[in-house]
Design a protein around this motif. Structure first.
Motif, short mmCIF file in Angstrom:
data_model
loop_
_atom_site.label_atom_id
_atom_site.label_comp_id
_atom_site.label_asym_id
_atom_site.label_seq_id
_atom_site.Cartn_x
_atom_site.Cartn_y
_atom_site.Cartn_z
N ASP A 130 3.30 -3.61 -4.00
CA ASP A 130 4.33 -3.37 -2.99
C ASP A 130 5.39 -2.43 -3.55
N SER A 131 5.72 -1.38 -2.79
CA SER A 131 6.65 -0.37 -3.31
C SER A 131 8.11 -0.81 -3.22
N ALA A 132 8.36 -2.07 -2.88
CA ALA A 132 9.74 -2.55 -2.88
C ALA A 132 10.01 -3.47 -4.05
N LEU A 133 9.05 -3.71 -4.92
CA LEU A 133 9.22 -4.70 -5.99
C LEU A 133 9.85 -4.06 -7.22
N LEU A 134 11.16 -4.25 -7.35
CA LEU A 134 11.89 -3.66 -8.47
C LEU A 134 11.57 -4.32 -9.79
N ARG A 135 11.35 -5.65 -9.73
CA ARG A 135 11.09 -6.36 -10.99
C ARG A 135 9.78 -5.91 -11.60
N LEU A 183 8.39 -3.11 -11.08
CA LEU A 183 8.59 -1.74 -11.53
C LEU A 183 9.23 -1.71 -12.92
N ALA A 184 10.27 -2.54 -13.09
CA ALA A 184 10.96 -2.55 -14.39
C ALA A 184 10.02 -3.02 -15.50
N GLU A 185 9.06 -3.88 -15.15
CA GLU A 185 8.14 -4.39 -16.17
C GLU A 185 6.92 -3.49 -16.37
N SER A 186 6.76 -2.48 -15.54
CA SER A 186 5.59 -1.61 -15.66
C SER A 186 5.69 -0.77 -16.93
#
Lengths: 404, 404
Positions: free
Chosen positions: A365-370, A372-375
Motif C-alpha cells: 500500500d502506497s500510504a504505509l509510511l512505517r 516505507l521507513a523500514e524498507s
C-alpha cells in the motif's frame, strides 16, 4: 504514458547546472567542485626523508666508517650547509635531505653516540627518500570539476594550498505540499485530517542531496492558493509539489500554475507507485523554474523522488546524473506477473549464503509510511515482467546506499 | 603492540554517548534519535478511501441499481450524514468513508451523470478502503532511539505529529595538528614546509560523521605549544591530534599533554600504515576528554580515522559502533606476504564478470595524498597473510561507502 527511462531523460535534458560560488575550504566538504584545483606548490617541496634517521652518502656508510653528525634538520628547519664526505645529519620524517646527501640511514639501523653515528645496516643510495614533487608538482591539476568533495579531497586541496574553492551553488528547491487534509506537525489537525509528511521528508532528501530546501506554506486543494505559491517559487531552481495532481476530475496543480505561465512537458509515467507525476516549467525559457509535481501518497512521492528528483538535483549540481545504482539480489518471496507499469516493490534485505536477499513487504500500500521507513530496497519489476519465485535474480535499488 | 581489534575495543570501551538535545524536525535529518517517537495520532485517522471514486454499500452496487449521489467528501472534509440504501457519496484518495458505506467504487468503474452513479464493475465489500490505524495507532512507537534519522524517518516523525525531536548532541571533536613544517592554506609556507592537510580532511570527516569539528590553532613541535592546546580541548568530547607521536626519540604529544593530566591507554598498534597511534584521556575520569593521537602522515592518519575515529564518533553519538563494513572482492594484482602488522592497501575498484575487483596501487607510500584521494577501497591484509595472486578473494573496506 512515458516509461521511467523516457521521463528521466526528458527531465535531465531540460535541466542545467546552476552557477558557481566561492566557499571557504572548511565549508567545502560534500560540495561539487566547479573549477579545476591546480597545485599552488610542489609536494614534497624538496627531496625529503621518509623516515627518522640520518642523511648521509650511501658510499660512506657502506665503507663502515663512523660518520660525524654535523647537525640536525627537523622537518620545517632544513640543514643549511652541504654534507661532506664522512658527515651525517640527523633528520626526521619530512625533513629536507641536505645538499650532498644521497640516502637515509634508518634510526633503528644506526648506532649513535651523539657526535658520531655508525651504520649497522647501510642504506642503498636513494633509499628512504621521498622525491620532490612525487605527490604533485606546482601547476598539476589535483582535482577535477564535477566531483563531490570528500574528506580526502579537502585534504588534497589544503595540501595544494587552497583556502577557498569554487563550488556549484546549492540548487534551491522549493517544496509545496497541497491538500485540504494536511497540516504542519504540532498544529491543529482537522476532522479526517493528517499531518503532512511529504514536505518534511522531501526537505530532508533535498538537503541530503546537497541542495537547499525552501518549504513553502501549505496550500489547500485550491487553484488560487496553489497559484499564489508559484510566485514564491520564482527564485528557486526547481519547484517540487506534492498532491493535487489528480484530485477527482481536476488537476489542481496544473490549473494553479497555469496562471503563472506553466508549460507542461509530461504528466503520466508508466510506473507504480506514482503514475501521476508532472514535469514542466514555470516562466519563460530564460528564467524558467523547473517543476516536478509528485503524487500525494508518501510512498509514491518518495519513489518518484528516488527515480527523478535525485537525478534532477544531481544535474542542477553539475554531477553526472542518471539512473540510481541498480544491483542484483535474490528474490525472497514470490511476486506476481506485472502489468504494463514498471513496479517498485518495497523490500527488506538480508544475507543468505553470502548473497543479498530482497524480500518484498506483503503489503505494498502506497500510504504505509512505517513500511516505507523500514524498507531497505526497491525491487524493480519491469513492465510485463513474468511472475517470479523465491530464488530468482532481481534488480534492486538499495535505499540504504542513497545517502538520504 | 595491540592488534587493530584490541585497540578498537579499548577505545570503544572507554567512550560513552553524549547527552541529548532538542532540535526542530527540519534540523533533525541525519541526527541520531535519543528517545522513542510515539505516534501522537492514529493514521489513517479513520477508515479512508485508497482511491478516487464513490463510497457505497457493496450489496447495493452488486444489485445493479443506479445509486443517488447524496454528497461529496473531499479529503479533509468528511461527509456529515449516514449513507442509506441506494445512496453513494463522491470521494477521493484519503477521504473519510462515510458512516453506512462499506466499500469504494473506483472512478474508472463508475458511470455517473452527476446526480446518480452506476457501478459497471461493483466492488467487493471493504474494497479500496484503508483501515483506521493501519499505518500506526496513537501511542505506537514508530521510531526507536539509536537510529540515524533518514529522510523517510523525518516523514514518519512528521506524520506522527512531532515538530521537535530529541537527538544526541553532536559530539565535539577538537583537532590539533602539530609540526614545525606545517602551515594553514593560503598562509606563508616556510622553507621545506608544507600545508597541513590532516586538520582539514579530519574536520571534514568529523562533520561527515555527524560530529562538530573544532580546529585548534596549529602547534609546532614543541611540548609547551602542544600542552597549551590541551587546555582549549577541555570542553571537547574528544581531542584528535596528528603528528608528534614519534619525532625522533621524543613523543611530543604525550609529553605536551602530560602536564594536563594525560593518562595513556596505549600507543602502538600492529598495523600499517599508522603504527604510532595514541589513545588515552585528558583530565580526571569524570570530566575526561578522550584523546586519539593520529600519526602525522596523511595516509596513516586517514586509515586510522577509518578504523578508529569513525567508530569512536559513532559510540559518542549513541550509534552501534564497531568494525567498518568489510566486503569480499577479487584481488586485481599480486601482493606479497605480509609481516606481523595488519596492512591496509589503497586500491581502486572495478567490475569484471559481475564481481568487484580491488587492485592495489603500485606505490603504497603513506605520504601520497593524490593516490589516497583516488583510492576507492582499503584491501585488508591480516598479520602474516601469505602472498596472494590476482583472482584471490580478499576483504576490503569500501571507502566510497563510508559517507565521507
Amino acid at each position: 504514458m512515458l516509461t521511467v527511462e523516457e521521463a528521466r531523460a526528458r527531465i535531465l535534458a531540460a535541466l542545467h547546472p546552476v552557477p558557481a560560488e566561492t566557499v571557504a575550504l572548511a565549508e567545502a566538504w560534500n560540495r561539487v567542485l566547479a573549477a579545476p584545483v591546480a597545485a599552488r606548490l610542489t609536494q614534497p617541496p624538496a627531496d625529503v626523508s621518509a623516515m627518522d634517521g640520518y642523511a648521509l652518502r650511501a658510499a660512506d656508510a657502506a665503507a663502515g666508517a663512523r660518520l660525524r653528525v654535523v647537525g640536525a634538520a627537523p622537518a620545517g628547519r632544513p640543514f643549511d650547509g652541504t654534507l661532506k664526505w664522512g658527515e651525517a645529519v640527523r633528520l626526521f620524517t619530512g625533513s629536507v635531505i641536505p645538499n650532498g646527501a644521497d640516502s637515509v640511514l634508518l634510526q633503528e639501523d644506526a648506532e649513535s653516540d651523539g657526535d658520531t653515528v655508525l651504520a649497522r645496516r647501510p642504506p642503498d643510495a636513494g633509499q628512504h627518500i621521498r622525491r620532490q614533487g612525487q605527490d604533485f608538482a606546482h601547476g598539476d591539476i589535483v582535482l577535477q570539476p564535477g566531483r563531490r568533495l570528500g574528506a580526502r579531497d579537502i585534504g588534497l586541496a589544503a595540501a595544494a594550498n587552497h583556502p577557498w574553492l569554487s563550488v556549484v551553488r546549492r540548487p534551491r528547491v522549493a517544496i509545496l505540499a497541497t491538500g485540504d487534509e494536511i497540516s504542519m506537525p504540532g498544529e491543529p489537525v482537522g476532522p479526517g485530517g493528517i499531518v503532512s509528511s511529504n514536505s518534511h521528508s522531501l526537505a530532508a532528501l533535498v538537503r541530503a542531496c546537497g541542495a537547499e530546501p525552501m518549504l513553502l506554506p501549505l496550500a489547500g486543494d485550491d487553484v488560487d492558493a496553489i497559484g499564489a505559491a508559484a510566485g514564491a517559487a520564482a527564485e528557486a531552481d526547481l519547484l517540487v509539489t506534492t498532491g493535487g495532481a489528480s484530485v477527482g476530475d481536476h488537476d489542481l496543480v496544473q490549473a494553479g500554475l497555469a496562471a503563472h505561465g506553466f508549460a507542461l512537458d509530461f504528466w503520466k509515467i508508466a510506473m507504480r507507485p506514482g503514475k501521476p507525476m508532472i514535469f514542466g516549467r514555470l516562466g519563460d525559457r530564460a528564467g524558467a523554474t523547473a517543476v516536478i509535481g509528485l503524487p500525494g501518497n508518501p510512498v509514491s512521492a518518495f519513489v518518484c523522488a528516488v527515480l527523478f528528483l535525485r537525478p534532477a538535483i544531481d544535474r542542477l549540481s553539475g554531477l553526472p546524473a542518471g539512473v540510481p545504482p541498480v544491483e542484483p539480489a535474490v528474490l525472497g518471496a514470490a511476486v506476481r506477473a506485472n502489468d504494463h507499469r514498471a513496479d517498485h516493490l518495497r523490500a527488506r534485505l538480508s544475507i543468505a549464503d553470502g548473497q543479498t536477499v530482497a524480500t518484498p513487504f506483503a503489503r505494498q500500500d502506497s500510504a504505509l509510511l512505517r513500511a516505507l521507513a523500514e524498507s531497505e530496497a526497491l525491487i524493480l519489476r519491469a513492465p510485463h515482467a513474468a511472475a517470479a519465485h523465491p530464488g530468482a535474480t532481481v534488480s534492486v535499488i538499495r535505499l540504504d546506499r542513497l545517502g538520504f
